[in-house]
Design a protein around this motif. Sequence first.
Motif, PDB file in Angstrom:
ATOM      1  N   TRP A 182     -11.204  -3.566  -0.961  1.00 47.58           N
ATOM      2  CA  TRP A 182     -11.910  -2.424  -1.531  1.00 47.58           C
ATOM      3  C   TRP A 182     -12.962  -2.884  -2.524  1.00 47.58           C
ATOM      4  O   TRP A 182     -14.057  -2.353  -2.603  1.00 47.58           O
ATOM      5  N   PHE A 183     -12.588  -3.847  -3.346  1.00 41.78           N
ATOM      6  CA  PHE A 183     -13.454  -4.345  -4.408  1.00 41.78           C
ATOM      7  C   PHE A 183     -12.914  -5.699  -4.832  1.00 41.78           C
ATOM      8  O   PHE A 183     -11.827  -6.105  -4.437  1.00 41.78           O
ATOM      9  N   MET A 184     -13.690  -6.403  -5.632  1.00 38.47           N
ATOM     10  CA  MET A 184     -13.227  -7.654  -6.221  1.00 38.47           C
ATOM     11  C   MET A 184     -13.424  -7.559  -7.727  1.00 38.47           C
ATOM     12  O   MET A 184     -14.558  -7.423  -8.205  1.00 38.47           O
ATOM     13  N   PRO A 185     -12.352  -7.594  -8.503  1.00 35.77           N
ATOM     14  CA  PRO A 185     -12.504  -7.509  -9.956  1.00 35.77           C
ATOM     15  C   PRO A 185     -13.209  -8.747 -10.499  1.00 35.77           C
ATOM     16  O   PRO A 185     -13.016  -9.849 -10.003  1.00 35.77           O
ATOM     17  N   ALA A 186     -14.030  -8.547 -11.498  1.00 36.36           N
ATOM     18  CA  ALA A 186     -14.768  -9.657 -12.093  1.00 36.36           C
ATOM     19  C   ALA A 186     -13.826 -10.465 -12.980  1.00 36.36           C
ATOM     20  O   ALA A 186     -13.453 -10.032 -14.062  1.00 36.36           O
ATOM     21  N   LEU A 207      -3.046  -2.934   4.612  1.00 39.44           N
ATOM     22  CA  LEU A 207      -2.629  -1.602   5.054  1.00 39.44           C
ATOM     23  C   LEU A 207      -1.916  -0.806   3.970  1.00 39.44           C
ATOM     24  O   LEU A 207      -2.161   0.390   3.801  1.00 39.44           O
ATOM     25  N   ALA A 208      -1.035  -1.456   3.225  1.00 39.34           N
ATOM     26  CA  ALA A 208      -0.167  -0.712   2.315  1.00 39.34           C
ATOM     27  C   ALA A 208      -0.898  -0.123   1.123  1.00 39.34           C
ATOM     28  O   ALA A 208      -0.355   0.749   0.443  1.00 39.34           O
ATOM     29  N   ASN A 209      -2.130  -0.580   0.816  1.00 41.08           N
ATOM     30  CA  ASN A 209      -2.838   0.068  -0.288  1.00 41.08           C
ATOM     31  C   ASN A 209      -3.716   1.226   0.186  1.00 41.08           C
ATOM     32  O   ASN A 209      -4.451   1.805  -0.598  1.00 41.08           O
ATOM     33  N   ARG A 210      -3.612   1.572   1.472  1.00 42.40           N
ATOM     34  CA  ARG A 210      -4.169   2.837   1.948  1.00 42.40           C
ATOM     35  C   ARG A 210      -3.148   3.924   1.616  1.00 42.40           C
ATOM     36  O   ARG A 210      -1.985   3.831   2.006  1.00 42.40           O
ATOM     37  N   THR A 211      -3.577   4.920   0.929  1.00 41.14           N
ATOM     38  CA  THR A 211      -2.633   5.916   0.441  1.00 41.14           C
ATOM     39  C   THR A 211      -2.163   6.869   1.526  1.00 41.14           C
ATOM     40  O   THR A 211      -1.176   7.563   1.336  1.00 41.14           O
ATOM     41  N   ASN A 212      -2.852   6.892   2.671  1.00 42.90           N
ATOM     42  CA  ASN A 212      -2.545   7.882   3.694  1.00 42.90           C
ATOM     43  C   ASN A 212      -2.620   7.236   5.080  1.00 42.90           C
ATOM     44  O   ASN A 212      -3.704   6.882   5.533  1.00 42.90           O
ATOM     45  N   PRO A 213      -1.490   7.102   5.784  1.00 44.34           N
ATOM     46  CA  PRO A 213      -1.529   6.480   7.115  1.00 44.34           C
ATOM     47  C   PRO A 213      -2.283   7.309   8.140  1.00 44.34           C
ATOM     48  O   PRO A 213      -2.759   6.766   9.138  1.00 44.34           O
ATOM     49  N   TYR A 245      -3.839  -2.592  -5.480  1.00 43.37           N
ATOM     50  CA  TYR A 245      -2.702  -1.677  -5.481  1.00 43.37           C
ATOM     51  C   TYR A 245      -2.688  -0.821  -6.743  1.00 43.37           C
ATOM     52  O   TYR A 245      -2.390   0.373  -6.701  1.00 43.37           O
ATOM     53  N   ASP A 246      -2.999  -1.435  -7.872  1.00 39.32           N
ATOM     54  CA  ASP A 246      -3.061  -0.674  -9.115  1.00 39.32           C
ATOM     55  C   ASP A 246      -4.108   0.428  -9.027  1.00 39.32           C
ATOM     56  O   ASP A 246      -3.879   1.563  -9.472  1.00 39.32           O
ATOM     57  N   MET A 247      -5.268   0.099  -8.459  1.00 42.47           N
ATOM     58  CA  MET A 247      -6.330   1.088  -8.318  1.00 42.47           C
ATOM     59  C   MET A 247      -5.907   2.240  -7.413  1.00 42.47           C
ATOM     60  O   MET A 247      -6.276   3.399  -7.629  1.00 42.47           O
ATOM     61  N   ALA A 248      -5.108   1.932  -6.390  1.00 37.51           N
ATOM     62  CA  ALA A 248      -4.635   2.965  -5.466  1.00 37.51           C
ATOM     63  C   ALA A 248      -3.429   3.722  -6.001  1.00 37.51           C
ATOM     64  O   ALA A 248      -3.003   4.711  -5.402  1.00 37.51           O
ATOM     65  N   GLY A 249      -2.876   3.263  -7.128  1.00 33.96           N
ATOM     66  CA  GLY A 249      -1.694   3.914  -7.677  1.00 33.96           C
ATOM     67  C   GLY A 249      -0.434   3.615  -6.896  1.00 33.96           C
ATOM     68  O   GLY A 249       0.482   4.442  -6.844  1.00 33.96           O
ATOM     69  N   ILE A 250      -0.365   2.428  -6.289  1.00 31.21           N
ATOM     70  CA  ILE A 250       0.766   2.045  -5.454  1.00 31.21           C
ATOM     71  C   ILE A 250       1.435   0.822  -6.061  1.00 31.21           C
ATOM     72  O   ILE A 250       0.768  -0.129  -6.482  1.00 31.21           O
ATOM     73  N   ASP A 251       2.767   0.842  -6.094  1.00 31.00           N
ATOM     74  CA  ASP A 251       3.536  -0.253  -6.672  1.00 31.00           C
ATOM     75  C   ASP A 251       3.378  -1.506  -5.819  1.00 31.00           C
ATOM     76  O   ASP A 251       3.769  -1.536  -4.647  1.00 31.00           O
ATOM     77  N   PHE A 252       2.802  -2.548  -6.406  1.00 32.66           N
ATOM     78  CA  PHE A 252       2.556  -3.798  -5.697  1.00 32.66           C
ATOM     79  C   PHE A 252       3.850  -4.384  -5.132  1.00 32.66           C
ATOM     80  O   PHE A 252       3.849  -4.995  -4.055  1.00 32.66           O
ATOM     81  N   LYS A 253       4.967  -4.191  -5.822  1.00 32.13           N
ATOM     82  CA  LYS A 253       6.229  -4.771  -5.394  1.00 32.13           C
ATOM     83  C   LYS A 253       6.770  -4.135  -4.115  1.00 32.13           C
ATOM     84  O   LYS A 253       7.669  -4.689  -3.478  1.00 32.13           O
TER      85      LYS A 253
END
Length: 292
Positions: free
Chosen positions: A36-40, A85-91, A122-130
């Motif tokens: 999605w993006f690359m943090p600086a 795939l898992a950081n897409r919030t909607n399959p 994952y943080d940006m998508a609001g999804i638990d990385f674990k």
Amino acid sequence: MSYWLHLHNTQPEQMVALARLAEEVGFEGVLGDDHWFMPAGSADHDPNERAPLRWDYVFPDLFVTGATILASTTRLKFGSCIMVLANRTNPFLVAKAAATLSRVSGDRFILGVGAGWMQDEYDMAGIDFKTRVPRTVEMIGILRKLWGEGPVSHEGRFFNFPPTYAEPRPIRPVPIYIGSVAPPALIRTGGIGDGWMGMTATLEELPGQIALINQGRQEAGREDAPFEFMIGLRPHADGTLPTLDDYRRSADLGITQHHFGPIEHMIGKIYPSYDEKRRVIEDFAERIIARA
């Protein structure tokens, strides 16, 4: 044996020309990458990434890129290598985009997926990385449901929905290749994937990796199901490129597809020009594809 060109870190305006060149010289398909993006960061690249991935690498949207390339070619395939795939919030959004791309291209799209390594996404998508591994597994199951006969419903750990249609469906289910390296992930790949989209490897590493994937296929009762093994061969220790004999030896081990590139890693230049990329592509086609 088929060969795929990795369009890693490619400016959008170069995509179509490189894809047409790849089709002309005999590649089976091309692969696009995904973030999605690359943090600086404080350095110029991410120290957790296996490849020298700079923060300002270019990642064109996968589905826009795929649609453009597939509309601009006739037989060339396009694949994601890989979609996190898992950081897409909607399959549903992934299922619909992939199915549409498959339909309009005549089944020339493959979906390569993986769990990813960058927690920032994952943080940006609001999804638990674990939770990325079980979430990936559940989403793969949902995609296959949505690509089948409707209506379908689902009750799982991360997603729940009542009987639902998600048209259009692909004429045939979109092949799902899984990117994996660690032994448990390789076993899981054999259990749930239609193919393996491995990283670069040496011939010496391949037997162990293939054995773990086949273990997963056997444990899942899928050893007779169609399955593709895709990897890239790593340069030799002395820096020389893999030869045609190396590719033939990999086929004897069970590899069915190879991805070639990223070109900038091969020539040691982060942002090569189109002409530089063209020369590398034509050289590979002459040395390997034309003689295979």
